[in-house]
Scaffold this motif. Sequence first.
Motif, mmCIF file in Angstrom:
data_model
loop_
_atom_site.group_PDB
_atom_site.id
_atom_site.type_symbol
_atom_site.label_atom_id
_atom_site.label_comp_id
_atom_site.label_asym_id
_atom_site.label_seq_id
_atom_site.Cartn_x
_atom_site.Cartn_y
_atom_site.Cartn_z
ATOM 1 N N LEU A 147 0.835 -1.206 0.000
ATOM 2 C CA LEU A 147 0.000 0.000 0.000
ATOM 3 C C LEU A 147 0.869 1.254 0.000
ATOM 4 O O LEU A 147 0.618 2.210 -0.754
ATOM 5 N N GLU A 148 1.892 1.268 0.838
ATOM 6 C CA GLU A 148 2.780 2.430 0.884
ATOM 7 C C GLU A 148 3.451 2.657 -0.468
ATOM 8 O O GLU A 148 3.554 3.798 -0.939
ATOM 9 N N GLN A 149 3.905 1.583 -1.116
ATOM 10 C CA GLN A 149 4.553 1.734 -2.415
ATOM 11 C C GLN A 149 3.561 2.228 -3.469
ATOM 12 O O GLN A 149 3.918 3.040 -4.339
ATOM 13 N N GLU A 158 -0.801 11.517 -10.193
ATOM 14 C CA GLU A 158 -2.235 11.769 -10.068
ATOM 15 C C GLU A 158 -2.613 13.125 -10.649
ATOM 16 O O GLU A 158 -1.858 14.101 -10.513
ATOM 17 N N ASN A 159 -3.772 13.184 -11.313
ATOM 18 C CA ASN A 159 -4.194 14.478 -11.885
ATOM 19 C C ASN A 159 -4.983 15.324 -10.886
ATOM 20 O O ASN A 159 -5.376 16.447 -11.195
ATOM 21 N N ASP A 160 -5.219 14.789 -9.694
ATOM 22 C CA ASP A 160 -5.823 15.547 -8.592
ATOM 23 C C ASP A 160 -4.822 15.528 -7.442
ATOM 24 O O ASP A 160 -4.887 14.660 -6.565
ATOM 25 N N PRO A 161 -3.852 16.472 -7.446
ATOM 26 C CA PRO A 161 -2.762 16.420 -6.463
ATOM 27 C C PRO A 161 -3.267 16.334 -5.029
ATOM 28 O O PRO A 161 -4.140 17.085 -4.611
ATOM 29 N N GLY A 162 -2.699 15.385 -4.295
ATOM 30 C CA GLY A 162 -3.039 15.221 -2.887
ATOM 31 C C GLY A 162 -4.131 14.212 -2.613
ATOM 32 O O GLY A 162 -4.381 13.873 -1.451
ATOM 33 N N LYS A 163 -4.806 13.704 -3.658
ATOM 34 C CA LYS A 163 -5.918 12.778 -3.414
ATOM 35 C C LYS A 163 -5.429 11.461 -2.801
ATOM 36 O O LYS A 163 -6.059 10.929 -1.883
ATOM 37 N N ALA A 164 -4.320 10.931 -3.304
ATOM 38 C CA ALA A 164 -3.784 9.687 -2.746
ATOM 39 C C ALA A 164 -3.441 9.865 -1.275
ATOM 40 O O ALA A 164 -3.717 8.980 -0.451
ATOM 41 N N ASP A 165 -2.859 11.017 -0.934
ATOM 42 C CA ASP A 165 -2.514 11.268 0.466
ATOM 43 C C ASP A 165 -3.763 11.395 1.336
ATOM 44 O O ASP A 165 -3.761 10.970 2.494
ATOM 45 N N ARG A 166 -4.819 11.973 0.796
ATOM 46 C CA ARG A 166 -6.058 12.091 1.580
ATOM 47 C C ARG A 166 -6.667 10.718 1.843
ATOM 48 O O ARG A 166 -7.140 10.440 2.956
ATOM 49 N N MET A 193 -7.867 -0.279 -3.672
ATOM 50 C CA MET A 193 -8.765 -0.101 -4.820
ATOM 51 C C MET A 193 -9.078 1.375 -5.041
ATOM 52 O O MET A 193 -9.120 1.847 -6.194
ATOM 53 N N GLU A 194 -9.274 2.124 -3.963
ATOM 54 C CA GLU A 194 -9.561 3.553 -4.095
ATOM 55 C C GLU A 194 -8.373 4.290 -4.703
ATOM 56 O O GLU A 194 -8.543 5.165 -5.577
ATOM 57 N N ILE A 195 -7.177 3.956 -4.265
ATOM 58 C CA ILE A 195 -5.986 4.629 -4.799
ATOM 59 C C ILE A 195 -5.756 4.248 -6.253
ATOM 60 O O ILE A 195 -5.400 5.101 -7.086
#
Length: 374
Positions: A147-149, A158-166, A193-195
């Motif tokens: 998951l971390e990788q 990502e085309n929506d910066p910060g979404k993966a971090d959220r 799956m979300e990421i």
Amino acid sequence: MRITFPQMGNTCIPVKAMLDDLGLNYEIPSFNTPRSIAEGARIAPESACLPLKANLGNFIQAACRGADTVIIPGGCGPCRFGLYSEMHRQILKEHGYDMDILALEIPRKNPQEFIRRIRILTGETKLFEILRIASRFVRIAGRMDALEQQVRLKRPRENDPGKADRIYAAFRRDVFSRRGSQEILALIRKTRMEIASIPELSCAAPLRIGIVGEIFTNIDQETCLHLEAKLGRMGVEVHRPITLSSWIQHHMIRKALHLPERRECITASRLYMGAMIGGHARETVGNSVLFAKQGFDGIIQTYPLTCMPEITAQSILPSVTRDLGIPVMTLVLDEISGEAGFQTRLEAFTDMLMMRREQGTIKLTGRTAGDEKK
């Protein structure tokens, strides 16, 4: 008995699952913060390395919440990690915290002592069930590393910066409301799956940087000032071979079974470091060689101030740069490391790497261990 343990990145998640499955009472310290580290530094020897200070802060916090027993892995070699359990015991006792310390270290001479310590935790649980729980612990550690990788690869694309971090931050909040390994594994699958569903930029060509160094400052993002997230937001693809699951596999399972070291990074380090000197020094050198041969743009080494194995590795890395043409930056961390200077160094390093890429000066190959004999 109420158990606690040191925080190191996401290590608490598989440990929580294991303790849930065993039906034990426990207290999870909060993720490391400047305040908790400062609390540990207050009672630690001044020259102690950052992980020891962070651990003490965790234990003080847990003791104030009712924890009375600490479980901690053991270590070997010149790295002071092998002395932590006894140092923790004495320091805590001197400052009025009477806590039992259980060092879960694979013994060389007295396996009965190791079994006795395991039985303190497991009680009358049958051996087969213990092995099943241990297997799930290893599986969750591996899934967490994956998951971390996945997050590290998604950040610069990502085309929506910060979404993966959220999504990742929401996972780290929600996971503590789950009970047992099955619920935690289900949440990991859902989060992955979300990421994976986050749309990516079609033209992304991020810099690639490898992270090497001491395991605590590699894995614990709170301690290394969120290095990976910072790089990801700069458009950098980060790779970090030092993980919890690799540590379990190579330093616990293989060591317990007396299996030889056959990792690629150990082989790659032999031209520069022919012996094990403690900690992750050989991995630092060997992974740096591998990153250079794989065409990475640069390497960042992290370690806590006074870490003896990594100081030795740092003195060797200029030879890797000279032979293989890969830039290396070293970040030395302690409890007073500041964000501003840290950010400035990262920006300067990534700017330099981008200039090298644009000028086409990356050297993809160099000498290998076999060349030394020619």
